[in-house]
Design a protein around this motif. Structure first.
Motif, PDB file in Angstrom:
ATOM      1  N   UNK A   5       0.837  -1.204   0.000  1.00 44.94           N
ATOM      2  CA  UNK A   5       0.000   0.000   0.000  1.00 44.94           C
ATOM      3  C   UNK A   5       0.866   1.245   0.000  1.00 44.94           C
ATOM      4  N   UNK A   6       2.091   1.133   0.567  1.00 47.77           N
ATOM      5  CA  UNK A   6       3.010   2.275   0.527  1.00 47.77           C
ATOM      6  C   UNK A   6       3.407   2.575  -0.910  1.00 47.77           C
ATOM      7  N   UNK A   7       3.675   1.511  -1.678  1.00 40.89           N
ATOM      8  CA  UNK A   7       4.085   1.748  -3.067  1.00 40.89           C
ATOM      9  C   UNK A   7       2.893   2.224  -3.890  1.00 40.89           C
ATOM     10  N   UNK A   8       1.677   1.773  -3.516  1.00 45.00           N
ATOM     11  CA  UNK A   8       0.498   2.276  -4.226  1.00 45.00           C
ATOM     12  C   UNK A   8       0.299   3.769  -3.935  1.00 45.00           C
ATOM     13  N   UNK A   9       0.622   4.156  -2.700  1.00 46.65           N
ATOM     14  CA  UNK A   9       0.575   5.572  -2.351  1.00 46.65           C
ATOM     15  C   UNK A   9       1.492   6.384  -3.241  1.00 46.65           C
ATOM     16  N   UNK A  14       2.522  10.156  -7.586  1.00 46.44           N
ATOM     17  CA  UNK A  14       3.151  10.456  -8.877  1.00 46.44           C
ATOM     18  C   UNK A  14       2.104  10.936  -9.873  1.00 46.44           C
ATOM     19  N   UNK A  15       0.936  10.263  -9.877  1.00 44.76           N
ATOM     20  CA  UNK A  15      -0.141  10.677 -10.780  1.00 44.76           C
ATOM     21  C   UNK A  15      -0.560  12.111 -10.465  1.00 44.76           C
ATOM     22  N   UNK A  16      -0.707  12.406  -9.180  1.00 46.55           N
ATOM     23  CA  UNK A  16      -1.092  13.748  -8.761  1.00 46.55           C
ATOM     24  C   UNK A  16      -0.098  14.792  -9.237  1.00 46.55           C
ATOM     25  N   UNK A  17       1.194  14.487  -9.108  1.00 49.11           N
ATOM     26  CA  UNK A  17       2.233  15.445  -9.512  1.00 49.11           C
ATOM     27  C   UNK A  17       2.179  15.677 -11.018  1.00 49.11           C
ATOM     28  N   UNK A  18       2.035  14.588 -11.782  1.00 45.80           N
ATOM     29  CA  UNK A  18       1.993  14.707 -13.243  1.00 45.80           C
ATOM     30  C   UNK A  18       0.795  15.554 -13.664  1.00 45.80           C
ATOM     31  N   UNK A 304      -6.537  21.930  11.182  1.00 42.58           N
ATOM     32  CA  UNK A 304      -5.249  22.247  11.802  1.00 42.58           C
ATOM     33  C   UNK A 304      -4.062  21.903  10.912  1.00 42.58           C
ATOM     34  N   UNK A 305      -4.224  20.939  10.019  1.00 39.26           N
ATOM     35  CA  UNK A 305      -3.118  20.580   9.119  1.00 39.26           C
ATOM     36  C   UNK A 305      -3.290  21.221   7.751  1.00 39.26           C
ATOM     37  N   UNK A 306      -4.214  22.181   7.653  1.00 39.79           N
ATOM     38  CA  UNK A 306      -4.417  22.865   6.389  1.00 39.79           C
ATOM     39  C   UNK A 306      -5.111  21.986   5.361  1.00 39.79           C
ATOM     40  N   UNK A 307      -5.164  22.492   4.128  1.00 44.22           N
ATOM     41  CA  UNK A 307      -5.833  21.754   3.059  1.00 44.22           C
ATOM     42  C   UNK A 307      -5.098  20.463   2.738  1.00 44.22           C
ATOM     43  N   UNK A 308      -3.768  20.490   2.850  1.00 45.25           N
ATOM     44  CA  UNK A 308      -2.990  19.284   2.569  1.00 45.25           C
ATOM     45  C   UNK A 308      -3.371  18.172   3.545  1.00 45.25           C
ATOM     46  N   UNK A 309      -3.570  18.529   4.809  1.00 46.95           N
ATOM     47  CA  UNK A 309      -3.967  17.551   5.818  1.00 46.95           C
ATOM     48  C   UNK A 309      -5.362  17.016   5.552  1.00 46.95           C
ATOM     49  N   UNK A 310      -6.265  17.928   5.106  1.00 44.94           N
ATOM     50  CA  UNK A 310      -7.631  17.517   4.775  1.00 44.94           C
ATOM     51  C   UNK A 310      -7.611  16.519   3.619  1.00 44.94           C
ATOM     52  N   UNK A 311      -6.832  16.841   2.590  1.00 42.00           N
ATOM     53  CA  UNK A 311      -6.709  15.958   1.430  1.00 42.00           C
ATOM     54  C   UNK A 311      -6.218  14.581   1.836  1.00 42.00           C
ATOM     55  N   UNK A 312      -5.226  14.576   2.712  1.00 39.65           N
ATOM     56  CA  UNK A 312      -4.643  13.313   3.165  1.00 39.65           C
ATOM     57  C   UNK A 312      -5.691  12.460   3.884  1.00 39.65           C
ATOM     58  N   UNK A 313      -6.484  13.140   4.750  1.00 44.46           N
ATOM     59  CA  UNK A 313      -7.499  12.418   5.517  1.00 44.46           C
ATOM     60  C   UNK A 313      -8.571  11.841   4.599  1.00 44.46           C
ATOM     61  N   UNK A 314      -9.021  12.689   3.630  1.00 41.77           N
ATOM     62  CA  UNK A 314     -10.058  12.231   2.701  1.00 41.77           C
ATOM     63  C   UNK A 314      -9.546  11.052   1.887  1.00 41.77           C
ATOM     64  N   UNK A 318     -11.135   7.361   1.791  1.00 47.59           N
ATOM     65  CA  UNK A 318     -11.570   6.751   0.533  1.00 47.59           C
ATOM     66  C   UNK A 318     -10.903   5.387   0.351  1.00 47.59           C
ATOM     67  N   UNK A 319      -9.665   5.302   0.736  1.00 44.22           N
ATOM     68  CA  UNK A 319      -8.898   4.066   0.557  1.00 44.22           C
ATOM     69  C   UNK A 319      -9.367   2.979   1.511  1.00 44.22           C
ATOM     70  N   UNK A 320      -9.656   3.357   2.763  1.00 46.42           N
ATOM     71  CA  UNK A 320     -10.038   2.335   3.729  1.00 46.42           C
ATOM     72  C   UNK A 320     -11.458   1.846   3.502  1.00 46.42           C
ATOM     73  N   UNK A 321     -12.314   2.700   2.904  1.00 45.88           N
ATOM     74  CA  UNK A 321     -13.705   2.294   2.711  1.00 45.88           C
ATOM     75  C   UNK A 321     -13.852   1.374   1.518  1.00 45.88           C
TER      76      UNK A 321
END
Lengths: 322, 259
Positions: A5-9, A14-18, A304-314, A318-321
């Motif tokens: 799952x780490x490598x899938x992350x 990478x897709x996001x950056x591209x 508290x972690x800004x938008x980046x933290x929100x994105x990470x949580x979402x 999404x991944x766990x569900x």
């Protein structure tokens, strides 16, 4: 976390950056008017500034209110070099980087002994002093009149006077900055910065030279502020002391906090958002600052972690569900 | 056996209070030394002096024939003495693996430019540090948490993580401040076994602990403190039977005159 799952992350990342990079490259084809491209220029410059500021604030946990002072010194250094001595653009930028780096290093020396709120107040005073000195040194900076007719960048005979080439030049600088910060974070230096932020005593007994690392963090963020300042001067072509006010410091702080401090993408999102938001919120006219204040307030309370933290949580949800 | 650490006449004064009064002892290579004494006897103060958190008013700390008295904590760690804290000092914003890697910092020498551009030296150094971190984490049974934040760990696991971080600097002396606090007896037994493994590999260990069963079963040598003074020193058995130590712990009226 399993390695799979780490490598899938990593793949997702990478897709996001591209996608982001493709959007950034395609942007001038969508934004046809020079006005909108001007806003994009500003966003790119502030991405560089905010990314550098995050090295100090997010990585190392040092809150400086004097960062805009360094940005101003960078802008004036490059502007004066190029307009009065006729030095090439790149020489101006390099001079800006070296000078601000040096000043950042000098600022860090008292900062080693002073902590918390006192440090913030000290840097606040320094930022204001820098602005006042620029205003009063009329022989060099033409005081409150500011410096006008700063030439647009030119590198080895290639002119970036037009808005679109300038956009790509700034994009290149921004991408290099992001790459630098990303490499920095995963190095032994970045880890040491984070360690100091989380527990100074823990870092100390783990063998981290706290003084040296804080100096380095100050110097790195100052160099990036200097480069951003130089780019700003040559992009906007007019600079005056009033622009580099405390208000801009607050906006810079908001960029990093709203975007998500201590992350790579956070300051990028924050800077892009806070530069473009005033345009999008033009219809609320003078209530803009009110809306802005409420937005910062909501961010502090809810994100508290800004938008980046929100994105990470979402993303995690999404991944766990599934 | 060679002496690794020599503490001679260490005195620490806070205001008018003498927290440590001319404490001396020696530690041999690969041995485990227990530091015992009632609350406020100066155990933690001594550890803080040894690790450079406090600077002593008098006395000297010599590590491998080098005087390290009063050096900054990071320099003492660089010289080869690492420690953990009673109240944990982990880096919450870093992953478990990165916490251990920070402990390796003082053994790494790649430059900023080398790290940014990924020079072959910095890549090799980084790879070796990561391998070492992974093996240390698997040694304490935390390797599956390598990418997780420390907040995912139980209290006992966090203690183990701090020990792994301290070991990452390849210390010759490892100092543990109440490593059993908050651990179950089972976890404490595992920890004792782990500390024995560490000492068997040549690392000397100083451990402060109130858990007497843990101390007595683990250490080779005990230094007992009370009111900042060394009141007894010897093997666990002799300490257990020492009148002064018993008096200090139980508060029984002393039959002997104070020296």
């Amino acid at each position: 976390m399993t390695t799979q799952s780490a490598s899938r992350n990593i793949v997702w990342r990478a897709i996001g950056i591209v996608v982001l990079l493709a959007l950034a490259i395609a942007l001038p084809f969508v934004l046809k008017s020079n006005y909108y491209l001007g806003i994009a220029h500003q966003a790119l410059i502030f991405i560089i500034l905010a990314s550098g500021y995050d090295v100090l604030l997010g990585f190392t946990g040092l809150l400086s209110f004097g960062h805009i002072g360094l940005f101003a010194i960078g802008a004036y250094t490059s502007a004066i070099m190029v307009t009065s001595t006729g030095a090439p653009f790149m020489v101006g930028i390099m001079a800006a980087a070296v000078l601000t780096g040096l000043i950042g290093f000098l600022i860090s020396i008292p900062a080693l002994r002073i902590k918390g709120h006192s440090l913030t107040l000290l840097t606040l005073a320094l930022g204001e002093v820098i602005r006042l000195v620029i205003r009063s040194m009329e022989w060099l900076t033409s005081g409150s009149h500011g410096i006008s007719n700063i030439p647009r960048p030119e590198i080895l005979g290639f002119s970036f006077r037009q808005a679109v080439p300038l956009y790509y030049l700034l994009l290149a600088f921004a991408v290099l900055t992001i790459l630098f910060v990303w490499r920095l974070r995963s190095s032994r230096f970045g880890r040491a910065f984070n360690a100091i932020r989380d527990s100074e005593i823990g870092a100390d007994v783990s063998g981290v030279n706290i003084s040296a690392m804080k100096m380095l963090a100050f110097a790195i963020s100052a160099v990036l502020a200097g480069i951003a300042g130089g780019l700003y001067a040559h992009t906007v072509r007019f600079i005056s002391p009033e622009f580099f006010s405390l208000g801009l410091t607050i906006i810079l702080l908001a960029m990093v906090l709203i975007g998500g401090r201590g992350t790579i993408i956070g300051p990028v999102i924050g800077a892009a958002l806070l530069i473009t938001l005033p345009e999008a919120l033009r219809f609320v006219k003078e209530y803009y600052l009110l809306a802005f204040g409420v937005a910062i307030w909501m961010c502090v309370l809810l994100l508290p972690d800004g938008l980046a933290g929100l994105g990470k949580r979402l993303f995690k949800r999404a991944r766990t569900s599934t | 056996m060679s002496t690794v650490l020599k503490v001679a006449g260490v005195t620490k004064i806070f205001g008018g209070l003498t927290a440590l009064d001319s404490v001396s002892f020696e530690l041999e290579k690969g041995k485990v030394l227990g530091l015992v004494g009632p609350n406020g006897s100066g155990k933690s103060t001594l550890l803080n002096v040894l690790s450079g958190v406090y600077r002593p008013e008098d006395g000297s700390v010599t590590l491998h024939d080098r005087n390290v008295t009063g050096l900054a904590p990071y320099l003492i760690t660089t010289q080869g003495m690492a420690r953990t804290f009673q109240n944990l000092q982990l880096f919450q914003g870093l992953s478990v693996g990165d916490n251990v890697l920070v402990g390796r910092t003082c053994r790494m020498s790649s430059t900023l430019v080398g790290s940014i551009f990924g020079s072959s030296f910095s890549r090799k150094e980084e790879r070796e540090a990561k391998e070492q971190a992974r093996s240390l984490l698997s040694l304490v049974g935390l390797d599956r948490f390598i990418n997780e934040p420390p907040s995912m760990l139980s209290y006992g696991q966090r203690r183990l993580l701090e020990i792994a971080r301290a070991l990452a600097s390849s210390p010759s002396v490892l100092m543990l401040d109440e490593p059993c606090a908050g651990l179950s007896q089972g976890e404490a037994d595992e920890l004792a076994a782990f500390i024995r493994t560490v000492s068997a590999q040549g690392t000397s260990v100083i451990v402060i602990e109130h858990n007497m069963r843990f101390i007595m079963g683990l250490v080779d040598h005990i230094v007992a403190l009370n009111f900042g003074r060394k009141i007894a020193e010897g093997d666990p058995r002799s300490i257990r039977e020492n009148e002064d130590v018993i008096a200090a712990y139980l508060g029984r009226k002393k039959r002997h005159a104070e020296n």
